[in-house]
Write a protein that holds these residues in place. Structure first.
Motif, PDB file in Angstrom:
ATOM      1  N   GLY A 207       4.727   1.061   0.164  1.00 35.87           N
ATOM      2  CA  GLY A 207       3.344   1.260   0.570  1.00 35.87           C
ATOM      3  C   GLY A 207       2.928   2.712   0.550  1.00 35.87           C
ATOM      4  O   GLY A 207       1.787   3.044   0.191  1.00 35.87           O
TER       5      GLY A 207
ATOM      6  N   LEU B 222      -0.024   2.877  -1.933  1.00 37.10           N
ATOM      7  CA  LEU B 222      -1.283   2.954  -1.217  1.00 37.10           C
ATOM      8  C   LEU B 222      -1.662   4.383  -0.859  1.00 37.10           C
ATOM      9  O   LEU B 222      -2.824   4.662  -0.566  1.00 37.10           O
ATOM     10  CB  LEU B 222      -1.231   2.083   0.041  1.00 37.10           C
TER      11      LEU B 222
ATOM     12  N   THR C  44      -8.747   2.757   2.539  1.00 37.83           N
ATOM     13  CA  THR C  44      -7.306   2.515   2.527  1.00 37.83           C
ATOM     14  C   THR C  44      -6.802   2.102   3.903  1.00 37.83           C
ATOM     15  O   THR C  44      -5.997   1.169   4.030  1.00 37.83           O
ATOM     16  CB  THR C  44      -6.564   3.772   2.046  1.00 37.83           C
TER      17      THR C  44
ATOM     18  N   CYS D  11      -5.011  -1.459   4.823  1.00 35.99           N
ATOM     19  CA  CYS D  11      -3.667  -1.472   5.398  1.00 35.99           C
ATOM     20  C   CYS D  11      -3.630  -2.234   6.723  1.00 35.99           C
ATOM     21  O   CYS D  11      -2.657  -2.950   7.015  1.00 35.99           O
ATOM     22  CB  CYS D  11      -3.165  -0.047   5.605  1.00 35.99           C
TER      23      CYS D  11
ATOM     24  N   GLY E  39       1.843  -2.154   4.463  1.00 33.33           N
ATOM     25  CA  GLY E  39       0.634  -1.695   5.141  1.00 33.33           C
ATOM     26  C   GLY E  39       0.866  -0.438   5.951  1.00 33.33           C
ATOM     27  O   GLY E  39       0.043   0.488   5.940  1.00 33.33           O
TER      28      GLY E  39
ATOM     29  N   GLY F 199       1.151   2.794   3.636  1.00 29.37           N
ATOM     30  CA  GLY F 199      -0.134   3.301   3.184  1.00 29.37           C
ATOM     31  C   GLY F 199      -0.935   3.916   4.312  1.00 29.37           C
ATOM     32  O   GLY F 199      -1.624   4.922   4.133  1.00 29.37           O
ATOM     33  N   MET F 200      -0.833   3.324   5.502  1.00 27.59           N
ATOM     34  CA  MET F 200      -1.547   3.834   6.667  1.00 27.59           C
ATOM     35  C   MET F 200      -1.104   5.251   7.013  1.00 27.59           C
ATOM     36  O   MET F 200      -1.924   6.138   7.290  1.00 27.59           O
ATOM     37  CB  MET F 200      -1.304   2.908   7.859  1.00 27.59           C
TER      38      MET F 200
END
Length: 450
Positions: free
Chosen positions: A70, A74, A86, A90, A120, A123-124
């Motif tokens: 991720g 992401l 984004t 996420c 998730g 990417g977060m």
């Protein structure tokens, strides 16, 4: 003044800016709880399904592997489509993964849902780190970054108290994941309503209506607006997010940060992922063992906060290396074991105090080392490589326990602590200065050198 980044840098922080920082802290706390939820649930999973330590290590690593994927995939999305979009995407992925993890009927589906949750989270982390860097003033950035990073152990503290005092007392391990799904879903409208896209993102992307978009973000923060953007020379090479590996200045920063962070996470996640199981196997109940991780995260939060003030006074390099080496001592000391629950709690407290302080140093280096147009991509790449260490940590420890025996906690702990030794060496070699300044976007500030 027509440079939005200088406007953000030089003007005092508004209430809206601090509100955004608080939301980023909450999202990082959510990430911290989501990652640690499997550690809180580990004794219950092992008891219900009879999972051995080596196999349990794979379950505990699932979301960490997902975080690596991720962060890379992401993180680039945040530079292309925006930090806010984004983060919302996420949150949706994380909520779905957490909900279906609580309903898993076996090790394999649980592992797959934890992997999705990790995507998730990865990417977060890349997006929220960029938001903190791009919405804070120069004078407040180091403290804001420290507060942001301690959100991660804060999530573990809150989740730990919820797990040991409520979820694991009244329900079973599945309730830990369901709790995480509900809290994750609650964060979606908060991000939609409070967090604007950053002016630095629009400045880096340009495009149609860039000035209007920048001014909308500046108005949200109560800042002066711009009339135009400084023109970019058409003859100059256009910056690309791939510069993190092709640009001669950014490549060594990227690789040293990535592999230094990777080795440190091997040590860091050993405590986070195995402390509960180790203490439970020492004869304490599941809620008592979960409390050890709660105190570990209290130590991480306090260590990160104190480190933020040290970093403001002495910059990044010296304090980070000191915390990395002190972390080696603390994690090795954890391996001596304890006869009392409070003894275990204190050893875990000091291990996370030092290792999470070093994480603050790394996150500050991410924000400083990469320019805005590739900040989320660079951070995502570093976090993605770093997750290789995080994901391998519980697996390595699990196989070390199988090879050396469950009673050999000290040699296992000493071996796992070596990751931070290597990390300290790589951080010593790190060339780091303001990424935007080095690429000619704004004047360099010598105070921001490492």
């Amino acid at each position: 003044m027509n440079d939005p980044r200088i406007i953000i840098d030089e003007n005092p922080m508004s209430l809206r800016q601090w509100a955004v920082v608080v939301i980023m802290i909450m999202l990082n706390a959510l990430d911290g709880f989501d990652v640690l939820s499997s550690a809180f649930a580990a004794p219950g999973i092992s008891a219900e399904w009879g999972v051995p330590r080596s196999e349990l290590g794979i379950v505990l690593s699932a979301e960490l592997v997902g975080m690596g994927a991720g962060s890379v995939l992401l993180g680039g999305m945040a530079d292309r489509f925006g930090r806010k979009l984004t983060m919302l995407a996420c949150l949706v992925v994380m909520a779905i993964g957490m909900y279906f993890a609580h309903a898993a009927s076996g090790v394999t589906p649980l592992t797959l849902w934890r992997f999705l949750t990790g995507i998730g989270i990865g990417g977060m982390l890349a997006a929220t780190n960029a938001v903190v860097a791009e919405t804070t003033s120069k004078s407040s950035r180091s403290i804001a970054m420290a507060l942001y990073v301690i959100g991660y152990p804060l999530g573990g503290v809150i989740g730990g108290f919820a797990a040991q005092a409520w979820l694991l007392q009244v329900y079973d391990w599945r309730a830990v994941f369901l709790f995480g799904a509900v809290v994750t879903a609650i964060m979606i409208p908060l991000v939609m309503l409070i967090v604007p896209e950053t002016p630095a993102y629009f400045t880096a992307r340009r495009g149609d209506g860039a000035v209007a978009k920048i001014n909308r973000a500046l108005r949200a923060f109560g800042k002066p607006q711009i009339t135009e953007l400084k023109a970019i020379s058409t003859s100059a090479p256009k910056p690309k997010v791939s510069d993190i590996l092709t640009n001669s200045r950014l490549r060594p920063v990227t690789l040293l940060l990535a592999f230094g962070y990777m080795f440190h996470t091997i040590t860091f996640y050993y405590i986070l992922k195995w402390a509960v199981k180790i203490v439970a196997d020492a004869g304490f109940s599941q809620p008592e063992a979960a409390s050890t991780l709660t105190y570990a995260n209290i130590g991480g939060a306090i260590g990160g906060l104190i480190f933020g003030f040290l970093m403001k006074r002495w910059q990044i390099r010296g304090p980070t290396i000191a915390m990395l080496l002190l972390g080696v001592v603390a994690v090795t000391a954890f391996g001596y074991g304890q006869d009392t629950l409070w003894g275990w709690r204190m050893m875990a407290f000091f291990a996370m105090f030092t290792t999470n302080a070093a994480i603050v140093g790394y996150y500050s280096a991410f924000a400083l080392g990469f320019p805005a147009y590739a900040r989320a991509t660079g951070t995502g790449f570093v976090l993605g490589v770093g997750r290789l260490g995080a994901a391998s940590s519980p697996i390595i420890a699990g196989f070390l326990f199988d090879a050396l025996g469950n009673d050999n906690l000290l040699p296992v702990s000493a071996i796992m602590a070596m990751g931070s030794v290597i990390s300290a060496i790589l951080f010593m070699l790190l060339p780091l200065r303001d990424g935007d300044a080095d690429l000619g976007d704004k004047p360099a500030d010598p105070k921001e050198a490492v």
